[in-house]
Design an enzyme around this catalytic site. Structure first.
Site, PDB file in Angstrom:
ATOM      1  N   ARG A  46       0.850  -1.199   0.000  1.00 30.34           N
ATOM      2  CA  ARG A  46       0.000   0.000   0.000  1.00 30.34           C
ATOM      3  C   ARG A  46       0.881   1.243   0.000  1.00 30.34           C
ATOM      4  O   ARG A  46       0.588   2.238  -0.652  1.00 30.34           O
ATOM      5  CB  ARG A  46      -0.950   0.014   1.219  1.00 30.34           C
ATOM      6  CG  ARG A  46      -1.755   1.294   1.282  1.00 30.34           C
ATOM      7  CD  ARG A  46      -2.904   1.347   2.284  1.00 30.34           C
ATOM      8  NE  ARG A  46      -2.865   0.378   3.330  1.00 30.34           N
ATOM      9  CZ  ARG A  46      -2.110   0.474   4.439  1.00 30.34           C
ATOM     10  NH1 ARG A  46      -1.335   1.515   4.637  1.00 30.34           N
ATOM     11  NH2 ARG A  46      -2.131  -0.477   5.346  1.00 30.34           N
ATOM     12  N   TYR A  98     -17.094  18.030 -14.068  1.00 33.69           N
ATOM     13  CA  TYR A  98     -17.329  16.581 -14.132  1.00 33.69           C
ATOM     14  C   TYR A  98     -18.324  16.195 -13.030  1.00 33.69           C
ATOM     15  O   TYR A  98     -18.145  16.576 -11.867  1.00 33.69           O
ATOM     16  CB  TYR A  98     -16.002  15.838 -13.957  1.00 33.69           C
ATOM     17  CG  TYR A  98     -16.177  14.340 -13.918  1.00 33.69           C
ATOM     18  CD1 TYR A  98     -16.556  13.644 -15.063  1.00 33.69           C
ATOM     19  CD2 TYR A  98     -16.000  13.625 -12.742  1.00 33.69           C
ATOM     20  CE1 TYR A  98     -16.749  12.268 -15.033  1.00 33.69           C
ATOM     21  CE2 TYR A  98     -16.186  12.250 -12.700  1.00 33.69           C
ATOM     22  CZ  TYR A  98     -16.560  11.583 -13.853  1.00 33.69           C
ATOM     23  OH  TYR A  98     -16.751  10.234 -13.818  1.00 33.69           O
ATOM     24  N   ASP A 170      -7.836  20.005 -12.955  1.00 33.72           N
ATOM     25  CA  ASP A 170      -8.155  18.657 -13.422  1.00 33.72           C
ATOM     26  C   ASP A 170      -7.820  18.654 -14.917  1.00 33.72           C
ATOM     27  O   ASP A 170      -8.535  19.239 -15.732  1.00 33.72           O
ATOM     28  CB  ASP A 170      -9.638  18.354 -13.173  1.00 33.72           C
ATOM     29  CG  ASP A 170     -10.039  16.956 -13.650  1.00 33.72           C
ATOM     30  OD1 ASP A 170      -9.345  16.405 -14.525  1.00 33.72           O
ATOM     31  OD2 ASP A 170     -11.054  16.430 -13.169  1.00 33.72           O
ATOM     32  N   LYS A 195      -8.812   7.949 -18.762  1.00 34.03           N
ATOM     33  CA  LYS A 195      -9.178   8.562 -20.035  1.00 34.03           C
ATOM     34  C   LYS A 195      -7.972   8.572 -20.985  1.00 34.03           C
ATOM     35  O   LYS A 195      -7.509   7.519 -21.365  1.00 34.03           O
ATOM     36  CB  LYS A 195      -9.756   9.954 -19.772  1.00 34.03           C
ATOM     37  CG  LYS A 195     -10.761  10.005 -18.601  1.00 34.03           C
ATOM     38  CD  LYS A 195     -12.039   9.217 -18.854  1.00 34.03           C
ATOM     39  CE  LYS A 195     -12.901   9.043 -17.604  1.00 34.03           C
ATOM     40  NZ  LYS A 195     -13.235  10.253 -16.866  1.00 34.03           N
TER      41      LYS A 195
END
Ligand SMILES: *Cc1c(COP(=O)(O)O)cnc(C)c1O
Length: 379
Positions: A46, A98, A170, A195
């Site tokens: 992690r 978004y 973003d 994306k």
């Protein structure tokens, strides 16, 4: 290194134990220590994973930052950024945003005492009016979704710097090939690597990139403490996708420009939103801020009804009806009933999301086939 070299080489070395030219997928949860606390820099996956570290270094280089921090999704990246804030702090965000970001801001973090203001950032004055002594972060998306407005990053940075407010961009819609907000003075860049970075519609992953060590330390702490890390397979898929980012973006942007030019002359089309069209109200700004005009196009119909939109949405054969964007294949979507369905009609129409608005993510197929597909669907 220039961009086309960075996508292939930045942060990437052949594997020292075998010479493998491709970054190995380190599918492990833990690492053997020589003695308590004596290890090779890796303790638990992690906290550190070598496949993830390579992707993080590569992304830092692409955005001209110093540190990349990867997350399980774009929204997990957003989540980590907002966790830099404290109750009572305020965020000013663009209103054409978004849907998932709007949801996490208003439905999750607002409950923890963080305030959010949503403003039309076409005019920077609208931001200035909302700034208080509690404002800690300005959240920009540019180009915006789905109206493809352009926010002047430098102008926002100028406003924010004077008041010690962080600016986060973003950069999902543009990708670092088209714009690098850290170079314009932004403090934080985030991505849905799902994306354009991944680029093949086969992975969910998010990233944050910063320049400053103190911010990186805090984000690494949140990454480890909250634990929304991506697995090594997913990191590897994004690393592989990035190797062709520049080629895919060139073709997709070229195709999108041709699609926009086709749509603007079509008798059934009311309006085309594409930053590369001279008719776009921020054409000049887009030209100065972005290398190319992007591969997202939206348009509305003269018959502004859901029925008319449906005929096109179900009429295309190459443009697949689906959410998401940025893959090699072209997608078509209907914001009013898909991504923006949770926003009341009156509210969404204020920003231009009318019943007939259709959004295209233009892929890298042959442009003649794409235009024929749209032509047939519009008939
Ligand atoms: C998809 C998207 C996100 C969220 O990313 P996920 O990887 O789906 O969590 C955030 N911002 C923008 C602009 C997006 O398109």
């Amino acid at each position: 290194m220039k961009f086309a070299t960075k996508v292939i080489h930045a942060g990437i070395e052949p594997d020292p134990s075998t010479g493998a030219i491709m970054t190995p997928i380190f599918q492990t949860s833990t690492y053997v220590q020589d003695a308590p606390g004596v290890h090779k820099g890796y303790e638990y996956a992690r906290t550190q994973n070598p496949t993830r570290s390579v992707l993080e270094s590569n992304l830092a280089a692409l955005e001209n930052g110093q540190y990349g921090i990867c997350f399980a999704s774009g929204l997990a990246a957003t989540d980590a950024i907002i966790k830099l804030l404290n109750p009572g702090d305020e965020v000013i965000s663009c209103n054409d945003l978004y849907g998932g970001s709007y949801r996490i801001f208003t439905k999750l973090f607002q409950r923890y005492g963080i305030g959010f203001h949503f403003v039309d950032m076409n005019n920077v004055q609208n931001i200035a009016e909302k700034i208080t002594e509690n404002t800690k972060l300005i959240w920009i998306e540019t180009p915006t979704n789905p109206m493809l407005n352009i926010v002047d990053i430098k102008a926002v940075v100028n406003l924010a710097k004077a008041k010690n407010i962080w600016v986060c961009v973003d950069n999902t819609f543009a990708s670092p090939y088209l714009q690098t907000p850290l170079d314009l003075g932004a403090d934080i860049v985030c991505h849905s690597a799902t994306k354009y970075l991944g680029g093949h519609s086969d992975v969910i992953l998010g990233a944050v990139i910063v320049k400053e060590k103190s911010l990186a330390d805090r984000l690494h702490f949140i990454q480890n403490a909250s634990g929304a890390v991506p697995g090594p397979n997913d990191c590897w898929l994004v690393l592989r996708g990035i190797k062709t980012l520049h080629l895919r973006m060139e073709r997709a942007c070229q195709n999108a420009a041709s699609v926009a030019e086709f749509l603007i002359t079509h008798p059934k089309v009311q309006k085309v939103n594409y930053p590369g069209l001279k008719s776009h109200p921020q054409f000049e700004l887009a030209q100065s801020q972005m290398k190319l005009s992007g591969a997202m196009v939206s348009f509305s119909l003269k018959d502004d009804s859901i029925n008319a939109a449906n005929k096109i949405l179900s009429g295309t054969k190459l443009f697949s009806l689906a959410e998401s964007l940025g893959g090699v294949e072209s997608l078509i979507g209907h914001p009013a009933t898909m991504t923006h369905a949770s926003i009341p009609k009156e509210e969404r129409e204020k920003t231009g999301v009318t019943d007939s608005l259709i959004r295209l993510s233009v892929g890298i197929e042959d442009i003649e086939d794409l235009i024929t597909d749209l032509k047939n669907a519009l008939q």
